[in-house]
Design a protein around this motif. Structure first.
Motif, PDB file in Angstrom:
ATOM      1  N   HIS A 303       0.840  -1.210   0.000  1.00  0.00           N
ATOM      2  CA  HIS A 303       0.000   0.000   0.000  1.00  0.00           C
ATOM      3  C   HIS A 303       0.870   1.252   0.000  1.00  0.00           C
ATOM      4  O   HIS A 303       0.654   2.188  -0.789  1.00  0.00           O
ATOM      5  N   ASP A 304       1.864   1.300   0.888  1.00  0.00           N
ATOM      6  CA  ASP A 304       2.764   2.454   0.939  1.00  0.00           C
ATOM      7  C   ASP A 304       3.549   2.590  -0.360  1.00  0.00           C
ATOM      8  O   ASP A 304       3.791   3.703  -0.833  1.00  0.00           O
ATOM      9  N   PHE A 305       3.922   1.455  -0.933  1.00  0.00           N
ATOM     10  CA  PHE A 305       4.673   1.487  -2.194  1.00  0.00           C
ATOM     11  C   PHE A 305       3.847   2.136  -3.307  1.00  0.00           C
ATOM     12  O   PHE A 305       4.348   2.962  -4.069  1.00  0.00           O
ATOM     13  N   ARG A 306       2.562   1.754  -3.384  1.00  0.00           N
ATOM     14  CA  ARG A 306       1.712   2.332  -4.426  1.00  0.00           C
ATOM     15  C   ARG A 306       1.584   3.843  -4.257  1.00  0.00           C
ATOM     16  O   ARG A 306       1.645   4.601  -5.239  1.00  0.00           O
ATOM     17  N   SER A 355      13.042   5.488   3.037  1.00  0.00           N
ATOM     18  CA  SER A 355      12.640   4.818   4.282  1.00  0.00           C
ATOM     19  C   SER A 355      11.875   3.534   3.992  1.00  0.00           C
ATOM     20  O   SER A 355      12.079   2.510   4.664  1.00  0.00           O
ATOM     21  N   LEU A 356      11.000   3.584   2.982  1.00  0.00           N
ATOM     22  CA  LEU A 356      10.220   2.393   2.631  1.00  0.00           C
ATOM     23  C   LEU A 356      11.132   1.306   2.068  1.00  0.00           C
ATOM     24  O   LEU A 356      10.945   0.117   2.369  1.00  0.00           O
ATOM     25  N   LEU A 358      14.263   0.870   2.840  1.00  0.00           N
ATOM     26  CA  LEU A 358      14.992   0.342   3.995  1.00  0.00           C
ATOM     27  C   LEU A 358      14.110  -0.617   4.796  1.00  0.00           C
ATOM     28  O   LEU A 358      14.568  -1.679   5.239  1.00  0.00           O
ATOM     29  N   HIS A 359      12.832  -0.241   4.940  1.00  0.00           N
ATOM     30  CA  HIS A 359      11.886  -1.126   5.645  1.00  0.00           C
ATOM     31  C   HIS A 359      11.734  -2.447   4.899  1.00  0.00           C
ATOM     32  O   HIS A 359      11.689  -3.525   5.512  1.00  0.00           O
ATOM     33  N   GLY A 360      11.668  -2.377   3.573  1.00  0.00           N
ATOM     34  CA  GLY A 360      11.560  -3.608   2.779  1.00  0.00           C
ATOM     35  C   GLY A 360      12.769  -4.507   2.951  1.00  0.00           C
ATOM     36  O   GLY A 360      12.648  -5.734   3.064  1.00  0.00           O
ATOM     37  N   GLU A 361      13.971  -3.904   3.004  1.00  0.00           N
ATOM     38  CA  GLU A 361      15.187  -4.696   3.200  1.00  0.00           C
ATOM     39  C   GLU A 361      15.207  -5.333   4.596  1.00  0.00           C
ATOM     40  O   GLU A 361      15.692  -6.458   4.765  1.00  0.00           O
ATOM     41  N   ARG A 375      11.711  -7.484  -2.815  1.00  0.00           N
ATOM     42  CA  ARG A 375      13.009  -7.023  -3.333  1.00  0.00           C
ATOM     43  C   ARG A 375      12.871  -6.184  -4.613  1.00  0.00           C
ATOM     44  O   ARG A 375      13.500  -5.117  -4.716  1.00  0.00           O
ATOM     45  N   PRO A 376      12.077  -6.602  -5.633  1.00  0.00           N
ATOM     46  CA  PRO A 376      11.956  -5.749  -6.831  1.00  0.00           C
ATOM     47  C   PRO A 376      11.406  -4.361  -6.536  1.00  0.00           C
ATOM     48  O   PRO A 376      11.798  -3.385  -7.166  1.00  0.00           O
ATOM     49  N   LYS A 377      10.494  -4.272  -5.565  1.00  0.00           N
ATOM     50  CA  LYS A 377       9.916  -2.969  -5.222  1.00  0.00           C
ATOM     51  C   LYS A 377      10.970  -2.076  -4.576  1.00  0.00           C
ATOM     52  O   LYS A 377      11.012  -0.861  -4.823  1.00  0.00           O
ATOM     53  N   CYS A 378      11.812  -2.654  -3.714  1.00  0.00           N
ATOM     54  CA  CYS A 378      12.899  -1.873  -3.106  1.00  0.00           C
ATOM     55  C   CYS A 378      13.854  -1.366  -4.185  1.00  0.00           C
ATOM     56  O   CYS A 378      14.289  -0.203  -4.159  1.00  0.00           O
ATOM     57  N   VAL A 379      14.171  -2.249  -5.122  1.00  0.00           N
ATOM     58  CA  VAL A 379      15.063  -1.850  -6.220  1.00  0.00           C
ATOM     59  C   VAL A 379      14.430  -0.727  -7.046  1.00  0.00           C
ATOM     60  O   VAL A 379      15.091   0.247  -7.421  1.00  0.00           O
ATOM     61  N   GLU A 380      13.108  -0.839  -7.300  1.00  0.00           N
ATOM     62  CA  GLU A 380      12.405   0.171  -8.083  1.00  0.00           C
ATOM     63  C   GLU A 380      12.405   1.525  -7.372  1.00  0.00           C
ATOM     64  O   GLU A 380      12.628   2.569  -7.988  1.00  0.00           O
ATOM     65  N   LEU A 381      12.158   1.517  -6.046  1.00  0.00           N
ATOM     66  CA  LEU A 381      12.154   2.765  -5.287  1.00  0.00           C
ATOM     67  C   LEU A 381      13.520   3.442  -5.337  1.00  0.00           C
ATOM     68  O   LEU A 381      13.618   4.652  -5.572  1.00  0.00           O
ATOM     69  N   ARG A 382      14.564   2.675  -5.120  1.00  0.00           N
ATOM     70  CA  ARG A 382      15.912   3.256  -5.135  1.00  0.00           C
ATOM     71  C   ARG A 382      16.272   3.750  -6.541  1.00  0.00           C
ATOM     72  O   ARG A 382      16.941   4.778  -6.688  1.00  0.00           O
TER      73      ARG A 382
END
Length: 900
Positions: A303-306, A355-356, A358-361, A375-382
């Motif tokens: 939800h936060d990612f979206r 922050s999100l 980092l939370h995913g990691e 993991r793909p979402k963390c990569v996408e955010l960064r």
């Protein structure tokens, strides 16, 4: 038959035959034979023969099912007590037991009737009917309990049989029902746990936060209830165990019977089973609960990612829209400010994204089950954060280069203009002497040194240094300025060559250049004004000899542009007609842009507030406040779109009609006063709600680079722009037809701006109990030093100059003069907002005025009610004082004429 077979085969329990057990025609006392065989006693029972077969069979079957399989396999010992009965009762008992006893028999002891006749009959009867009983075990006839003690130890016999074994039938039934109830509880609890475990294993994980939270709460509640059931069952078993062991606890000499020991073992076994079941269930629940919590964490993360992704995408889209690199220093500086604003605006979503991620990691490090999704979402955010940061740095680099370029181009252009002005200002007659030529050379050499200071010695460096970032338009401009630099440098070179010749050797004076034959000869002004820069022009200064005018001794520097000659002094005048057209075109073009911007605000923001698809994005503080935020903007748009734009478009062929447009629409333009009065309320509402997602979504749809507040400032900027354009038109129309109308139009626009400005101050008046709209037109407003004196019975006004003055802000209306105190307050960290606290008022129908106060030409005097109240007012300048006196005089004169 199928239904019967599918029914569960359930063994007898005490509660099923509780009434038959209470009749006590057969008991399992707990005693054992010498080899451990269980003893079942049939005590004396008067109605034994009347017991129904089913009841007898149920009781005997139940009693034989109680001992352990090991004890039951040894065989049961039957004791039939018929000492007070007859042989017929003995016979009936043996017959029934032989025909219905379900277990293995080891021995049958019969305590024969104690009466002599019945004992004799029994001895004969047993011999005669032994075979009829069909028992495969011995039947031992005993005369007394003493004989029984020879076979079974007294400790294994109840007191009725002369033994010491403690036995209470009611307590025995109570223990049996309690044990069986506990066993049923254990079984039921295990089944509930198994059912719950099956449900958990088959549960599909939800796809949203709310459903996951509800599922986690539901399962946790169910788990808590089952844990309570387990605790209750354990407590029940412990209590039962205590009750069974109670005799041993009460007396150290007491011992539990084998059956009681088996009861203890049964309860302990059930408790152990409960413990194992609970441990297995807890282990399963721990895994399931962890998965549910991780599922909830995942749904929150998604939800936060979206949300963050949407914000970042909008941010990137806005950044991508900043493709402009500017075409001037001012434009580039504004673009840098916009880029800075975008960067500051992006800090919060970027921090949220980091922050999100980092939370995913952290979730991944905690062995989350959905690693492949997180993991793909963390990569996408960064990646997006890095892209925004890199793109921002790239934008800054490009804009920095662009700013540097335009600054250098401006410096180069200014240098060229200064050089042209220097060449034009060198009087030719003074250069004819050796001293004059040398002086001119020194001036030129000093000026050429500044070219090195500005790094203009190699003009083509501009193009080579900035080639990669330039648009075709700026490239053309850069090439034009480079060419201009070369031309000016060539002009200096030629001038230096000529001056050096003059300095080295005196020649006859150079004759002046005459203008074209079709032009009347003019003398160059001795004080030549610096000409304005003209675009798309190459500049050449030449000394020419032409026609008969060469003999009159006059000299003129001729300025070549696009193939014809203009005298330096007449350049500005020759450009006036084209300048007018340029101003009209600029007015029309900016007016069209203005109307389009107003339309985009109304359609892209105001109308969207009524869009049902976006209502949920509107903050509560903005609900039903559209008129406060936008004021009368629709009215302004309607006037400009339907009327004003069309009228000024008609002026393109007839520029002299422009002034009439403004004079004709003087009253219509007063609508800006209402808009500006509402502006403080609009700005306050914007500061409260400007960061909402609703405005961001509208801005994204419109593809606006600036937020709404910048566009809401457009009307204020536009109403002040007209007077500037009218001033420019007036400069080009001096002493020509239509000048008077232009002056009147300019005065009208300045009056409207003043009226708007005054009204902005008027709405800040506080504490006045009346209605300011009833005081007439607001004519003037401003701040003054004020001294007051209230005289009653004195003819002489006191000299108040020695007293400290009051700071008062005066508002002059046609009917009233208000005295207020100016106050400034900070609002939420923004610029100070002025307010005016009402202090006093004077009716204009009862005041008088004295223009000059002795000792200070900036002061004037207003008296009230026959000089009972006197106000000495000091202006900041004599001009301001005279303006106020003139306006007050007009009011008083108008009142006098009205009275006449």
């Amino acid at each position: 038959t199928d239904e019967i077979m599918q029914q569960e085969i359930r063994p007898l329990v005490a509660v099923d035959i509780i009434e038959q057990l209470h009749r006590q025609f057969a008991i399992l006392s707990g005693g054992r034979g010498k080899d451990g065989a269980p003893i079942i006693t049939f005590p004396e029972f008067a109605g034994f023969s009347e017991i129904p077969d089913d009841d007898f069979l149920n009781v005997v079957t139940y009693l034989t099912s109680i001992p352990s399989l090991e004890a039951a396999s040894i065989g049961f010992i039957i004791i039939i007590d018929r000492r007070r009965d007859k042989w017929s009762a003995v016979k009936a008992s043996l017959t029934r037991i032989a025909g219905a006893f379900p277990g293995n028999l080891q021995l049958v002891f019969v305590l024969r009737p104690s009466r002599f006749i019945q004992r004799a009959i029994a001895d004969i009867g047993i011999k005669l009917y032994r075979d009829d009983f069909k028992m495969k075990v011995p039947i031992i006839m005993l005369n007394s309990v003493s004989d029984l003690h020879g076979y079974i130890d007294k400790s294994q016999l109840t007191r009725e049989l002369g033994g010491t074994l403690e036995y209470g039938h009611s307590q025995w039934i109570h223990h049996r029902t309690a044990i069986e109830n506990f066993a049923m509880t254990v079984k039921t609890t295990a089944q509930m746990l198994q059912t719950f475990g099956t449900d958990l294993a088959e549960t599909e994980l939800p796809n949203d936060v709310q459903c996951t939270e509800e599922l986690l709460s539901s399962h946790s509640d169910h788990h808590s209830k089952l844990k309570d059931e387990l605790k209750l069952a354990v407590k029940q078993g412990a209590t039962l165990l205590t009750c069974i062991r109670e005799p041993v606890t009460r007396s150290a000499n007491s011992k539990l019977s084998p059956d009681e020991l088996e009861n203890v073992a049964t309860v302990e076994r059930l408790l152990a089973q409960l413990d194992e079941t609970e441990k297995a269930f807890d282990q399963f629940w721990t895994k399931h609960h962890l998965k549910l919590e991780q599922c909830l964490q995942l749904r929150h993360f998604e939800h936060d990612f979206r949300e963050v992704k949407l914000t970042l995408d909008n941010l990137m889209e806005t950044q991508a829209g900043f493709a402009d690199i500017g075409d001037s220093v001012t434009r580039v500086e504004n673009l840098l400010k916009e880029q800075k604003h975008l960067e500051e605006k992006g800090q919060e979503p970027l921090e949220k994204a980091q922050s999100l991620a980092l939370h995913g990691e952290q979730l991944i490090q905690n062995n989350h089950y959905a690693v492949d999704s997180i993991r793909p979402k963390c990569v996408e955010l960064r990646r997006i954060c890095d892209d925004f940061t890199n793109e921002t740095k790239k934008k800054y680099d490009i804009l920095g280069k662009s700013l540097e370029l335009h600054k250098q181009l401006d410096k180069a252009s200014q240098w060229c203009e200064a050089g042209i002005y220097l060449l034009a200002s060198q009087a030719v007659d003074k250069c004819q002497s050796q001293e004059g030529a040398e002086t001119a050379l020194v001036e030129i050499e000093k000026f050429l040194v500044t070219a090195k200071e500005h790094q203009l010695s190699n003009p083509k460096e501009f193009y080579n240094q900035f080639d990669m970032i330039l648009t075709p338009e700026i490239k053309a401009n850069a090439q034009r300025i480079v060419q201009k630099l070369e031309d000016v440098q060539e002009m200096f070179d030629k001038r230096q060559v000529s001056l050096k010749k003059l300095a080295a050797k005196q020649t006859r004076p150079v004759q002046p250049v005459a203008p074209h034959p079709e032009s009347s000869p003019k003398r160059a002004s001795p004080k030549i004004t610096r000409p304005a820069a003209v675009e798309n022009t190459s500049y050449h200064f030449q000394v020419r000899r032409r026609g008969p005018a060469a003999q009159n001794g006059n000299h003129a520097l001729v300025f070549s542009t696009e193939g014809f000659y203009m005298h330096i002094g007449g350049l500005h005048d020759c450009l006036k007609p084209s300048r007018k057209i340029h101003i009209i075109n600029e007015l029309i073009e900016t007016e069209r842009v203005y109307v389009e911007e107003l339309q985009s605000i109304i359609e892209g923001y105001a109308s969207e507030m009524d869009n049902p698809n976006l209502v949920h994005l509107i903050p509560s503080a903005l609900q039903n406040k559209k008129e406060i935020l936008f004021g009368n903007l629709p009215e302004i748009y309607d006037f400009h779109n339907r009327i004003f734009l069309k009228e000024i478009e008609n002026c393109i062929e007839n520029p002299e009609l422009l002034a009439r447009c403004f004079l004709k629409r003087k009253e219509d333009l007063q609508i800006y006063e209402k808009y500006c009065q509402n502006k403080p309320r609009s700005e306050a509402l914007w500061r409260q709600c400007g960061d909402s997602i609703f405005f961001q979504e509208c801005q994204r749809k419109l593809d606006h680079k600036l937020s709404l507040d910048a566009y809401l400032l457009k009307p204020v900027q536009r109403i002040t722009k007209y007077q500037l354009l009218l001033k420019e038109m007036l400069k080009c129309s001096k002493n020509s037809e239509g000048t008077a109308e232009l002056e009147e139009a300019l005065a009208t626009m300045l009056d409207i701006i003043k009226s708007v400005n005054d009204s902005m101050h008027q709405i800040a008046i506080t504490g006045y109990e009346g209605d300011v709209s009833e005081l007439g037109k607001l004519l003037m407003q401003g701040s003054f030093n004020v001294w007051t004196d209230h005289k009653k019975g004195h003819n002489k006004v006191k000299d108040l100059a020695r007293f400290k003055p009051m700071q008062r802000h005066l508002f002059l209306y046609t009917k009233m003069l208000l005295f207020c105190k100016k106050r400034e307050e900070n609002t939420d960290g923004h610029e100070k907002t002025a307010s005016y606290s009402f202090k006093n008022s004077l009716k204009m129908s009862t005041v008088g005025i004295t223009e000059n106060v002795k000792g200070d030409n900036k002061k004037f005097e207003i008296w009230y009610n026959g000089r009972e109240e006197v106000y000495i007012i000091q202006a900041s300048s004599v001009e301001l004082k005279n303006t106020w006196i003139s306006e007050i005089r007009k009011v008083l004169t108008g009142q006098l004429e009205a009275c006449r």
